[in-house]
Enzyme design. Structure first.
Site, PDB file in Angstrom:
ATOM      1  N   THR A  62     100.031 -34.670 -81.696  1.00 33.96           N
ATOM      2  CA  THR A  62     101.021 -34.192 -80.741  1.00 33.96           C
ATOM      3  C   THR A  62     102.251 -35.086 -80.766  1.00 33.96           C
ATOM      4  O   THR A  62     103.392 -34.614 -80.727  1.00 33.96           O
ATOM      5  CB  THR A  62     100.386 -34.141 -79.335  1.00 33.96           C
ATOM      6  OG1 THR A  62      99.232 -33.315 -79.426  1.00 33.96           O
ATOM      7  CG2 THR A  62     101.331 -33.585 -78.309  1.00 33.96           C
ATOM      8  N   GLY A 104      91.459 -31.400 -85.017  1.00 31.82           N
ATOM      9  CA  GLY A 104      90.832 -31.724 -86.299  1.00 31.82           C
ATOM     10  C   GLY A 104      89.348 -31.395 -86.276  1.00 31.82           C
ATOM     11  O   GLY A 104      88.786 -30.979 -85.256  1.00 31.82           O
ATOM     12  N   GLU A 125      85.512 -31.546 -85.955  1.00 28.59           N
ATOM     13  CA  GLU A 125      84.737 -32.242 -84.907  1.00 28.59           C
ATOM     14  C   GLU A 125      83.251 -32.210 -85.216  1.00 28.59           C
ATOM     15  O   GLU A 125      82.720 -31.181 -85.640  1.00 28.59           O
ATOM     16  CB  GLU A 125      84.960 -31.575 -83.541  1.00 28.59           C
ATOM     17  CG  GLU A 125      86.317 -31.881 -82.949  1.00 28.59           C
ATOM     18  CD  GLU A 125      86.490 -31.383 -81.518  1.00 28.59           C
ATOM     19  OE1 GLU A 125      85.620 -30.638 -81.017  1.00 28.59           O
ATOM     20  OE2 GLU A 125      87.512 -31.749 -80.920  1.00 28.59           O
ATOM     21  N   ASN A 132      91.165 -39.908 -75.932  1.00 27.45           N
ATOM     22  CA  ASN A 132      92.625 -39.910 -75.877  1.00 27.45           C
ATOM     23  C   ASN A 132      93.075 -39.649 -74.437  1.00 27.45           C
ATOM     24  O   ASN A 132      92.647 -38.668 -73.835  1.00 27.45           O
ATOM     25  CB  ASN A 132      93.158 -38.819 -76.822  1.00 27.45           C
ATOM     26  CG  ASN A 132      94.671 -38.744 -76.860  1.00 27.45           C
ATOM     27  OD1 ASN A 132      95.362 -39.533 -76.215  1.00 27.45           O
ATOM     28  ND2 ASN A 132      95.181 -37.792 -77.614  1.00 27.45           N
ATOM     29  N   SER A 153      94.951 -36.025 -74.293  1.00 24.23           N
ATOM     30  CA  SER A 153      94.372 -35.164 -75.320  1.00 24.23           C
ATOM     31  C   SER A 153      94.766 -33.702 -75.104  1.00 24.23           C
ATOM     32  O   SER A 153      94.614 -33.164 -74.000  1.00 24.23           O
ATOM     33  CB  SER A 153      92.854 -35.315 -75.273  1.00 24.23           C
ATOM     34  OG  SER A 153      92.277 -34.569 -76.287  1.00 24.23           O
ATOM     35  N   SER A 154      95.268 -33.057 -76.152  1.00 20.88           N
ATOM     36  CA  SER A 154      95.615 -31.638 -76.051  1.00 20.88           C
ATOM     37  C   SER A 154      94.323 -30.842 -76.040  1.00 20.88           C
ATOM     38  O   SER A 154      93.511 -30.993 -76.943  1.00 20.88           O
ATOM     39  CB  SER A 154      96.435 -31.177 -77.248  1.00 20.88           C
ATOM     40  OG  SER A 154      97.355 -32.155 -77.632  1.00 20.88           O
ATOM     41  N   SER A 179      90.973 -36.395 -82.605  1.00 20.15           N
ATOM     42  CA  SER A 179      91.566 -36.586 -81.282  1.00 20.15           C
ATOM     43  C   SER A 179      92.108 -38.015 -81.140  1.00 20.15           C
ATOM     44  O   SER A 179      91.412 -38.985 -81.437  1.00 20.15           O
ATOM     45  CB  SER A 179      90.504 -36.322 -80.220  1.00 20.15           C
ATOM     46  OG  SER A 179      91.069 -36.512 -78.967  1.00 20.15           O
ATOM     47  N   GLY A 180      93.352 -38.124 -80.731  1.00 19.09           N
ATOM     48  CA  GLY A 180      93.964 -39.434 -80.528  1.00 19.09           C
ATOM     49  C   GLY A 180      94.641 -39.971 -81.765  1.00 19.09           C
ATOM     50  O   GLY A 180      95.174 -41.088 -81.771  1.00 19.09           O
TER      51      GLY A 180
HETATM   52  P1  ATP Z   1      94.322 -34.819 -79.398  1.00 16.97           P
HETATM   53  O1  ATP Z   1      93.643 -34.084 -80.489  1.00 16.97           O
HETATM   54  O2  ATP Z   1      93.331 -35.455 -78.461  1.00 16.97           O
HETATM   55  O3  ATP Z   1      95.351 -34.030 -78.689  1.00 16.97           O
HETATM   56  P2  ATP Z   1      96.411 -36.187 -80.835  1.00 16.97           P
HETATM   57  O4  ATP Z   1      96.108 -36.296 -82.273  1.00 16.97           O
HETATM   58  O5  ATP Z   1      97.359 -35.122 -80.425  1.00 16.97           O
HETATM   59  O6  ATP Z   1      95.046 -36.100 -80.055  1.00 16.97           O
HETATM   60  P3  ATP Z   1      98.325 -37.944 -79.637  1.00 16.97           P
HETATM   61  O7  ATP Z   1      98.197 -37.556 -78.223  1.00 16.97           O
HETATM   62  O8  ATP Z   1      99.467 -37.441 -80.402  1.00 16.97           O
HETATM   63  O9  ATP Z   1      96.957 -37.613 -80.365  1.00 16.97           O
HETATM   64  O10 ATP Z   1      98.345 -39.543 -79.781  1.00 16.97           O
HETATM   65  C1  ATP Z   1      97.509 -40.367 -78.983  1.00 16.97           C
HETATM   66  C2  ATP Z   1      98.293 -41.564 -78.502  1.00 16.97           C
HETATM   67  O11 ATP Z   1      98.582 -42.425 -79.599  1.00 16.97           O
HETATM   68  C3  ATP Z   1      99.669 -41.232 -77.920  1.00 16.97           C
HETATM   69  O12 ATP Z   1      99.571 -40.957 -76.556  1.00 16.97           O
HETATM   70  C4  ATP Z   1     100.460 -42.482 -78.185  1.00 16.97           C
HETATM   71  O13 ATP Z   1     100.195 -43.431 -77.187  1.00 16.97           O
HETATM   72  C5  ATP Z   1      99.847 -43.020 -79.463  1.00 16.97           C
HETATM   73  N1  ATP Z   1     100.659 -42.695 -80.654  1.00 16.97           N
HETATM   74  C6  ATP Z   1     100.443 -41.698 -81.524  1.00 16.97           C
HETATM   75  N2  ATP Z   1     101.340 -41.728 -82.514  1.00 16.97           N
HETATM   76  C7  ATP Z   1     102.156 -42.763 -82.268  1.00 16.97           C
HETATM   77  C8  ATP Z   1     103.307 -43.338 -82.922  1.00 16.97           C
HETATM   78  N3  ATP Z   1     103.749 -42.823 -84.058  1.00 16.97           N
HETATM   79  N4  ATP Z   1     103.881 -44.416 -82.377  1.00 16.97           N
HETATM   80  C9  ATP Z   1     103.409 -44.942 -81.238  1.00 16.97           C
HETATM   81  N5  ATP Z   1     102.334 -44.469 -80.575  1.00 16.97           N
HETATM   82  C10 ATP Z   1     101.716 -43.392 -81.075  1.00 16.97           C
HETATM   83 MG    MG Z   2      97.294 -33.635 -79.072  1.00 15.66          MG
END
Ligand code: ATP
Ligand code: MG
Length: 726
Positions: free
Chosen positions: A139, A418, A420, A190, A193-194, A134-135
């Site tokens: 996404t 991912g 957990e 996050n 977070s999705s 997560s984070g």
């Molecule tokens: P979850 O499993 O909780 O949904 P996730 O893996 O989908 O988590 P994201 O929401 O895609 O995580 O990313 C978390 C935060 O990290 C984003 O809101 C953004 O602020 C930052 N981030 C991620 N990737 C990038 C990037 N390539 N460039 C800049 N910021 C990024």
């Molecule tokens: Mg996500």
């Protein structure tokens, strides 16, 4: 004969090395600056520590993408880098004759998939599997890839085509803010977070233009509607409404400024994601008109008021619970917003109907305890929200999905939770980790197969060293006839009061033979351990069976079918033809589908799709848990490298031949060695030499090189394609 050679250079080679060219010297001694190593399989030796060090050095140099064999590792920069994701750069990767020669990037993956899918000889559907904790940026990465495809698939030649394509692509991109408003929430890990898994299939026509898309979602965390951990929040959409509604809307939805809702914790936090206007705009683009939107938001406001209904146990147990004083207004407002009759709403929350007798014709009414009333209230909210979410996904699909005959191939993007492991793991983690085991198996099977095929074409003799096969773990979780899933399902089917200890005992005795089952002697709660490929996880058995049943008292559905609200009428139809499969199966008294069996079925369907594609993998890594730029916490990255199976990936890659040098490049680069190495009689030709076409020189050089250099390099091979070592 080419052989895999493990181990490192012996001391006797040191002298000879002094005479070697600088690049080879660096290469042999592992002195290639780490930040220049674009592929982790080239790190020498391949260990967790060296991989970690390489990623850290690259991160410090603002290099966020690194290849790891067929996987791309993406480190979250936690800062905006517009130039790294600009349309210009997208076009640069798109136009490059060999995008893999450019710096590793998600656009390389994007372009590779796009080229594969448009291959005239044999177009194959593609999938990109984005994983990470997560984070970590899953996404973000998927969104960015969607933009990439939107940019590169737009035909610049036909204006009319351009306009249509733009409209479709824009609509597809607009699905993101909607899905995120309704399906994402601020968690401890996050801010965005999705809370669901997502597979989006981007559909392409023969001209390689995007003509549509289809979205499939998995396991929405619907409990969040009614229950949020401290410091976390409900789904973004609730905050968006409360912050973004205008005066009129506030009146209509009974959301005065400063109203306090127990299901709306931490409203003072302002997030980027709280933008109501963006969601509304996106909904409009996807055919959800303003009256329908207002209807949705009115129902959501109804849920917020529902959350403010509190009960107190009645002194007389035969009487229903009392409504707490300040809850009276809330039940009235909630009923008003959901267009439900107030009295039946209250009664449904407080009184359980029990049916008995052969035809279920005897009906008993039993007052619920305060705790039961709370559960029924929460259940009502979860039921409405989950149906609303599914309905939104179907509306999105109906607006972006292309006609079956207007697309021929697709690129699938999987943004999946991912692996957990928390101090307290339950059914949700079991499902998530089960999905990750399946994906890992798919990955290993695909990668090994791809490598084996390549080596066969090369004529290389090869047998793989041990790699971790997770079949035993999958047998434990889903195997037949007995597995953890089947035992949990059976407990649901037997419908008997089962204790947490009973379930643990059953699992322990029935699955004792599994090498992947363990138990935590120190755990005070009944639990079992599953030894996943990414590490052991201890699951608590308390509440597992109940969660798996996910029971919905029929009175709740019947109540919602009485609503006069147009949206609720769609979500809870009375016409049996329009009823959901669960309801229909309930009516015919067929076994009700459990959470686990539904999840298993959707996972199998997903894997079937993935198996029909060429997969590409992106492993997102979170360099620190605070979300700070320029901060790389080694321990945190290390545990993710282990958990996302990257160790395995590199192990497999390193066990194979990590370096592929074409004859042409090899000869050009190391011609100098010919003078430095002693001449030896030429041996029999290897199949790759036969093919070289530069025979005399190659033969003269390759034999000594094979004898001397291969012993100094771990696993150097000669292949017909690929890059020379940098
Ligand atoms: P979850 O499993 O909780 O949904 P996730 O893996 O989908 O988590 P994201 O929401 O895609 O995580 O990313 C978390 C935060 O990290 C984003 O809101 C953004 O602020 C930052 N981030 C991620 N990737 C990038 C990037 N390539 N460039 C800049 N910021 C990024
Ligand atoms: Mg996500």
């Amino acid at each position: 004969m080419l052989q895999q050679v493990n181990g490192h250079s012996s001391g006797s080679d040191a002298q000879g090395r002094e005479c070697l060219g600088k690049d080879l010297q660096e290469f042999l001694s592992g002195e290639t600056p780490l930040h220049q190593l674009d592929d982790l399989t080239k790190v020498n030796p391949v260990t967790l520590e060296t991989v970690l060090r390489c990623l850290q050095v690259r991160y410090s140099a603002d290099t966020f993408y690194t290849n790891a064999g067929c996987t791309l590792v993406a480190l979250n920069p936690f800062k905006p880098i517009p130039q790294l994701y600009s349309p210009e750069l997208m076009r640069e990767y798109h136009a490059a004759p060999q995008p893999q020669k450019l710096k590793p990037h998600i656009f390389t993956v994007g372009e590779q998939t796009y080229r594969n899918v448009k291959s005239l000889i044999e177009p194959v559907n593609q999938s990109v599997i984005v994983s990470g904790e997560s984070g970590a940026g899953k996404t973000w990465t998927s969104r960015c890839l969607m933009k990439f495809y939107a940019v590169v698939t737009t035909s610049p030649t036909s204006w009319e085509g351009h306009k249509i394509a733009e409209r479709i692509e824009q609509r597809i991109l607009n699905s993101n803010p909607i899905m995120e408003a309704f399906g994402n929430a601020c968690t401890l890990r996050n801010n965005n977070s999705s809370r669901f898994g997502k597979f989006i299939q981007l559909q392409l026509n023969r001209a390689q233009q995007m003509t549509g898309a289809a979205v499939q979602t998995y396991l929405l965390e619907k409990t969040r509607v009614a229950c949020q951990a401290s410091s976390e929040r409900n789904f973004h959409i609730f905050y968006q409404i409360c912050k973004g509604a205008n005066m009129d809307e506030r009146l209509q939805w009974h959301l005065p400024e400063g109203a306090v809702f127990s299901w709306l914790p931490n409203p003072e936090r302002t997030l980027e994601e709280d933008c109501f206007e963006v969601t509304r705009e996106a909904m409009l683009h996807l055919g959800i008109d303003t009256p329908t939107q207002n209807n949705i938001f009115k129902v959501l406001a109804g849920l917020l008021h529902l959350g403010n209904i509190w009960f107190a146990d009645s002194e007389d147990e035969s009487q229903p619970c009392q409504l707490m004083d300040n809850a009276k207004g809330s039940i009235r407002t909630s009923a008003l917003l959901l267009l439900l009759p107030e009295e039946p709403l209250l009664e449904t929350l407080r009184i359980r109907t029990i049916r008995a007798g052969k035809q279920q014709q005897q009906v008993f009414r039993k007052p619920c305890s305060q705790a039961e009333c709370d559960t029924r209230r929460d259940c009502l909210a979860k039921l409405i929200y989950a149906r609303l979410f599914d309905w939104l996904v179907s509306v999105i699909n109906s607006n972006i999905c292309a006609d079956p005959d207007s697309w021929t191939t697709f690129i699938g993007l999987l943004d999946v939770y991912g692996f957990e492991s928390f101090p307290d793991n339950s059914l949700e983690q079991l499902c998530i980790n089960y999905a990750n085991e399946k994906l890992q198996q798919h990955f290993v099977a695909h990668y090994l197969k791809a490598q084996q095929e390549e080596y066969a074409v090369e004529g290389l003799e090869w047998s793989f060293v041990n790699y971790q096969d997770n079949q035993a773990c999958l047998d434990l979780i889903e195997g037949s006839p007995i597995s953890i899933c089947s035992l949990i399902n059976e407990e649901c089917r037997l419908n008997r009061p089962s204790s947490a200890t009973q379930l643990r005992t059953r699992i322990e005795s029935a699955l004792a033979g599994s090498p992947c089952l363990g138990h935590d002697k120190l755990s005070r709660e009944p639990s079992f351990i599953v030894k996943h490929y990414a590490g052991p996880v201890c699951y608590h058995t308390a509440g597992l069976v109940e969660k798996n049943k996910d029971p919905v008292p029929p009175e709740l559905t019947q109540l919602l079918q009485q609503s006069q609200d147009p949206l609720l009428k769609v979500l809870f139809p009375t016409d049996p033809e329009e009823k959901s499969p669960e309801e229909r199966s309930g009516q015919s008294r067929a076994p009700v589908l459990t959470v686990v069996s539904k999840f298993k079925a959707s996972l199998e369907q997903l894997l079937q799709v993935l198996h029909s594609t060429t997969p590409h993998y992106i492993r997102c890594i979170k360099p620190n848990s605070q979300g700070q730029a320029q901060t790389f916490i080694q321990e945190e990255v290390l545990s993710q490298l282990e958990a996302c199976g990257l160790v395995e990936t590199i192990h497999i890659s390193a066990a194979g031949f990590p370096t592929r040098v074409s004859h042409q490049n090899f000869v050009e680069r190391y011609a100098l060695l010919r003078r430095l190495l002693p001449r030896v009689p030429l041996g029999p030709h290897s199949p790759s030499e036969e093919r070289s076409g530069s025979s005399p020189l190659a033969e003269a050089m390759l034999q000594p090189l094979l004898r001397d250099i291969l012993h100094t390099l771990p696993a150097l091979t000669l292949a017909t394609s690929g890059d020379p070592p940098e």
